[in-house]
Write an enzyme that holds these catalytic residues in place. Structure first.
Site, PDB file in Angstrom:
ATOM      1  N   SER A  68       0.826  -1.209   0.000  1.00  0.00           N
ATOM      2  CA  SER A  68       0.000   0.000   0.000  1.00  0.00           C
ATOM      3  C   SER A  68       0.858   1.256   0.000  1.00  0.00           C
ATOM      4  CB  SER A  68      -0.906   0.023   1.230  1.00  0.00           C
ATOM      5  OG  SER A  68      -1.878  -0.984   1.144  1.00  0.00           O
TER       6      SER A  68
HETATM    7  N1  SAH Z   1      -1.620  -4.525   4.098  1.00  0.00           N
HETATM    8  C1  SAH Z   1      -0.809  -4.535   2.880  1.00  0.00           C
HETATM    9  C2  SAH Z   1      -1.647  -4.281   1.647  1.00  0.00           C
HETATM   10  C3  SAH Z   1      -2.016  -5.538   1.020  1.00  0.00           C
HETATM   11  S1  SAH Z   1      -2.922  -5.423  -0.472  1.00  0.00           S
HETATM   12  C4  SAH Z   1       0.310  -3.524   2.982  1.00  0.00           C
HETATM   13  O1  SAH Z   1       0.651  -3.124   4.075  1.00  0.00           O
HETATM   14  O2  SAH Z   1       0.889  -3.150   1.974  1.00  0.00           O
HETATM   15  C5  SAH Z   1      -4.353  -6.340   0.025  1.00  0.00           C
HETATM   16  C6  SAH Z   1      -4.167  -7.783   0.346  1.00  0.00           C
HETATM   17  O3  SAH Z   1      -5.425  -8.322   0.700  1.00  0.00           O
HETATM   18  C7  SAH Z   1      -3.649  -8.650  -0.810  1.00  0.00           C
HETATM   19  O4  SAH Z   1      -2.486  -9.296  -0.410  1.00  0.00           O
HETATM   20  C8  SAH Z   1      -4.793  -9.637  -1.052  1.00  0.00           C
HETATM   21  O5  SAH Z   1      -4.343 -10.924  -1.424  1.00  0.00           O
HETATM   22  C9  SAH Z   1      -5.464  -9.666   0.302  1.00  0.00           C
HETATM   23  N2  SAH Z   1      -6.847 -10.106   0.329  1.00  0.00           N
HETATM   24  C10 SAH Z   1      -7.843  -9.887  -0.579  1.00  0.00           C
HETATM   25  N3  SAH Z   1      -8.979 -10.476  -0.166  1.00  0.00           N
HETATM   26  C11 SAH Z   1      -8.719 -11.094   1.020  1.00  0.00           C
HETATM   27  C12 SAH Z   1      -9.491 -11.857   1.938  1.00  0.00           C
HETATM   28  N4  SAH Z   1     -10.774 -12.141   1.720  1.00  0.00           N
HETATM   29  N5  SAH Z   1      -8.878 -12.328   3.059  1.00  0.00           N
HETATM   30  C13 SAH Z   1      -7.567 -12.069   3.298  1.00  0.00           C
HETATM   31  N6  SAH Z   1      -6.787 -11.340   2.475  1.00  0.00           N
HETATM   32  C14 SAH Z   1      -7.354 -10.857   1.345  1.00  0.00           C
END
Ligand code: SAH
Length: 218
Positions: A68
């Site tokens: 992010s």
């Molecule tokens: N928190 C991260 C951002 C991750 S992007 C950071 O600090 O950069 C969002 C993430 O959510 C992705 O890795 C995606 O695979 C995950 N995701 C999407 N749907 C999900 C779900 N239902 N349960 C768990 N993770 C999920």
């Protein structure tokens, strides 16, 4: 991807500048800014891309997912009003950068990722950096009932609607922060649980997240 855990003056300097930039963009919470100033974001990047690590941009981390944007991480974290010892559920671990920020603020973090490859990578990297959340692999759109209730829940992927099941897993006085909208854009929504079955909802700025995929999502 080859990880390298060296925090040089160049990266430390860039991190300080990022904190200044986030202040200018309106992040005011000193504890949040201090956490951004502490977590070596370049550890989540291949060394080839270290020059990108302290730009205020999202960046691809593989499996079609991104780390992010720092502003987004700071914005969501500020809305959570983390107190030391808060029990926090994070849905969407990804690379774990947001997880580290929550841990720096003294939260007890439960974090869930649905993509196995990302999960496998992050459960190695974070402990190596000295961060110890509780990791889960699975569909976080249903929360994690077994460890509920939580003081705070943060969703780091874009949801079509607010999964009601998550509200049930919040303590009274607890806060849910979740981006809600279509795949092109989402509004940041915060929900404060004021009593059992009583909530205060605030709709804030527009962001763009990768989709929350699961039973209670896309
Ligand atoms: N928190 C991260 C951002 C991750 S992007 C950071 O600090 O950069 C969002 C993430 O959510 C992705 O890795 C995606 O695979 C995950 N995701 C999407 N749907 C999900 C779900 N239902 N349960 C768990 N993770 C999920």
């Amino acid at each position: 991807m080859a990880y390298k855990f060296i925090d040089n003056y160049r990266e430390r300097g860039a991190r300080k500048q990022l904190v200044e930039l986030l202040k200018q963009k309106g992040i005011a919470d000193h504890a949040v800014l201090a956490a951004i100033g502490k977590v070596p974001r370049h550890y989540f990047f291949d060394e080839t891309f270290w020059n990108q690590a302290y730009k205020d941009i999202a960046f691809p981390i593989g499996e079609g997912q991104t780390i992010s944007q720092p502003y987004t991480v700071a914005y969501q974290t500020e809305l959570l009003h983390i107190k030391k010892g808060d029990k926090v559920l994070e849905i969407g671990t990804g690379c774990g950068y947001q997880t580290c920020i929550l841990l720096e603020l003294g939260a007890k973090v439960y974090t869930i990722e649905r993509q196995e490859k990302l999960y496998e990578r992050t459960i190695q990297v974070l402990p190596h950096m000295g961060y110890q959340p509780k990791f889960f692999l699975g569909d976080g759109s249903k929360g994690i009932a077994a460890d509920a209730p939580y003081d705070k829940i943060i969703v780091t992927a874009g949801a079509p609607t607010i999964p009601e099941i998550l509200l049930g897993q919040l303590n009274i006085g607890g806060i849910l922060v979740i981006p809600v909208g279509d795949e092109a854009a989402q509004k940041m929504v915060t929900i404060l649980k004021t009593a059992e079955n009583d909530y205060e909802k605030i709709v804030l700025d527009t962001f763009r997240f990768v989709p929350l995929v699961g039973e209670k999502a896309w």
